[in-house]
Scaffold this active site. Structure first.
Site, mmCIF file in Angstrom:
data_model
loop_
_atom_site.group_PDB
_atom_site.id
_atom_site.type_symbol
_atom_site.label_atom_id
_atom_site.label_comp_id
_atom_site.label_asym_id
_atom_site.label_seq_id
_atom_site.Cartn_x
_atom_site.Cartn_y
_atom_site.Cartn_z
ATOM 1 N N PHE A 117 1.024 -1.174 0.038
ATOM 2 C CA PHE A 117 -0.057 0.155 -0.190
ATOM 3 C C PHE A 117 1.060 1.269 0.115
ATOM 4 C CE2 PHE A 117 -3.255 -2.541 2.726
ATOM 5 C CZ PHE A 117 -3.776 -3.145 1.429
ATOM 6 N N SER A 118 0.119 2.526 0.114
ATOM 7 C CA SER A 118 0.943 3.815 -0.349
ATOM 8 C C SER A 118 1.754 3.576 1.228
ATOM 9 C CB SER A 118 0.308 4.800 -0.513
ATOM 10 O OG SER A 118 -0.628 5.210 0.587
ATOM 11 N N GLU A 119 1.134 3.409 2.450
ATOM 12 C CA GLU A 119 1.835 3.378 3.540
ATOM 13 C C GLU A 119 1.409 2.044 4.527
ATOM 14 O OE1 GLU A 119 2.538 7.495 2.482
ATOM 15 O OE2 GLU A 119 0.375 6.837 2.950
ATOM 16 N N THR A 120 2.002 1.852 5.213
ATOM 17 C CA THR A 120 1.812 0.887 6.256
ATOM 18 C C THR A 120 2.178 1.632 7.695
ATOM 19 O OG1 THR A 120 2.210 -1.007 5.072
ATOM 20 C CG2 THR A 120 2.160 -1.284 7.291
ATOM 21 N N HIS A 142 -2.996 10.270 5.700
ATOM 22 C CA HIS A 142 -4.010 9.227 5.651
ATOM 23 C C HIS A 142 -3.722 8.248 6.680
ATOM 24 C CE1 HIS A 142 -2.137 6.201 3.339
ATOM 25 N NE2 HIS A 142 -3.228 5.230 3.639
#
Length: 276
Positions: free
Chosen positions: A42-45, A74
């Site tokens: 994902f774009s971030e974890t 987010h």
């Protein structure tokens, strides 16, 4: 090890921006965190750890598939909603790479504010930015700005929604921009169209492992601060992002001279066990 997946900046499952959260990450090494972030892709974890200051709620670290970030919007909203969901915590202070951040979350909605001063770090050449986004220089409606409230983004106002929807970034131009303007993001570009109090936006950061992001609170916040500075007044806007990806996201922002407040919803769509 438990994990959750939340869709953030939406109240509808399978919309918004995906976020993986590891709620008990205190025993993980940096290398393990980076590997897990690549696995989710994902774009971030988000990794939640015990706080260093006992007066704070938690320490949180954010990883893209390629690197750690000091701050991201987010993941902050999603992590705050998760902590309210799981622990009943409504008011919290999260220790991030940019310092402590106050958040409030309840009933699937969270807000945080930042008093970090807006930094204008440069004005990349319009031709370079247009090339990097995949449009003509004539489509730009303002001088591009490299600005930050903790994360560095290049802002470019476009002429209309049609231009925005047709953008196709050029990776070589992105590399050229990253070499000329090094920062904590590799020439992440945030093109937008302003329509009254509504902003339509996209975010491209392919050099950070994010070809396109459906919702970027850490980019929307500096934009609100820039508009406040440019217009010389308090600004209340709603950012529409992710529509061109099929993951509609809505980010509510208020900006005045001293702070920016970011508000959004998040919904849990998945949970399970991670085997290490």
């Amino acid at each position: 090890m438990r994990y959750f997946v939340y869709d953030v900046f939406t109240d509808t499952p399978f919309g918004g921006n995906q976020l993986a959260i590891i709620p008990d990450a205190g025993d993980l090494t940096d290398a393990q965190m980076q590997t897990i972030a690549r696995e989710f892709n994902f774009s971030e974890t988000s990794f939640v750890l015990p706080p260093k200051d006992p007066g704070h709620t938690a320490r949180v670290r954010y990883f893209t598939p390629a690197r750690e970030l000091p701050f991201a919007g987010h993941p902050t909203i999603g992590t705050a909603v998760m902590m309210a969901d799981e622990n009943g915590i409504e008011d919290m202070v999260l220790e991030l790479g940019v310092g402590p951040l106050s958040c409030r979350a309840a009933e699937g909605c969270a807000s945080f504010f930042t008093e970090h001063p807006l930094e204008v770090k440069g004005h990349p050449a319009a031709e370079l930015v247009a090339h990097a986004m995949g449009c003509e220089i004539g489509n730009l409606r303002s001088v591009p700005v490299l600005a930050s409230l903790g994360g560095d983004f290049v802002y470019a106002q476009l002429d209309n929604r049609e231009t925005l929807s047709k953008l196709c970034p050029d990776i070589e131009a992105m590399r050229e921009g990253a070499a000329l303007y090094p920062g904590n993001h590799d020439f992440a570009v945030y093109p937008y169209v302003l329509e009254g109090n509504t902003v339509h936006a996209r975010m491209f950061a392919p050099l950070d492992g994010i070809p396109e992001d459906p919702a970027t609170g850490s980019a929307a916040a500096p934009l609100a601060a820039l508009l406040c500075k440019t217009l010389g007044r308090r600004v209340e806007i709603t950012v529409h992002q992710g529509d061109d990806m099929g993951r509609p996201s809505r980010i509510a922002l208020t900006a005045d001279q001293d702070r920016v407040t970011v508000t959004g919803k998040a919904v849990k769509v998945m949970e399970g066990t991670l085997f290490l």
